[in-house]
Design a protein around this motif. Sequence first.
Motif, PDB file in Angstrom:
ATOM      1  N   ASP A  33       0.949  -0.995  -0.070  1.00 53.21           N
ATOM      2  CA  ASP A  33      -0.085  -0.039   0.274  1.00 53.21           C
ATOM      3  C   ASP A  33       0.895   1.415  -0.116  1.00 53.21           C
ATOM      4  N   ASP A  37      -0.950   4.983   0.282  1.00 57.69           N
ATOM      5  CA  ASP A  37      -0.458   5.933   1.412  1.00 57.69           C
ATOM      6  C   ASP A  37       0.012   7.370   0.442  1.00 57.69           C
ATOM      7  N   LYS A  40      -3.123   9.067  -0.579  1.00 54.88           N
ATOM      8  CA  LYS A  40      -3.825   9.822   0.772  1.00 54.88           C
ATOM      9  C   LYS A  40      -3.135  11.017   1.261  1.00 54.88           C
ATOM     10  N   GLU A  86       8.964   4.683  -0.765  1.00 55.93           N
ATOM     11  CA  GLU A  86       8.069   5.606  -1.325  1.00 55.93           C
ATOM     12  C   GLU A  86       8.703   6.357  -2.583  1.00 55.93           C
TER      13      GLU A  86
END
Length: 113
Positions: A33, A37, A40, A86
């Motif tokens: 995810d 994340d 969001k 990320e």
Amino acid sequence: MGVDAVLYRQVRAGPARRRPSYVSTEVVADPNDVLLDLLKRVRGGGRTPLLDRVDPLGELVVDAEGVPQLLDELRCLAEVARAPAEVDQVRRLALLARRCLSSRDAEIRFEGD
């Protein structure tokens, strides 16, 4: 299970087919995810209208014409990416988008669970 980004290339329609079909050629998976994340964190800020439409339970198709906007919005994701995972996810998505740009018969699909 996140949202996977999948590069699809068009398979030419034969004489019996009316519509072309697509085959997946490359996947940027999101099993942890990471993309969700990041989305969001930027959602609703007005800077990522295309990525704001990514549905974790559905599908968003971005054709080659929409890829320049996608690349711009990925820069916004890069600004909020903190962890190495990320940063890597954004880098891999940008590479996928550039591959899509090189072929007008390609598209990227963001596929949720």
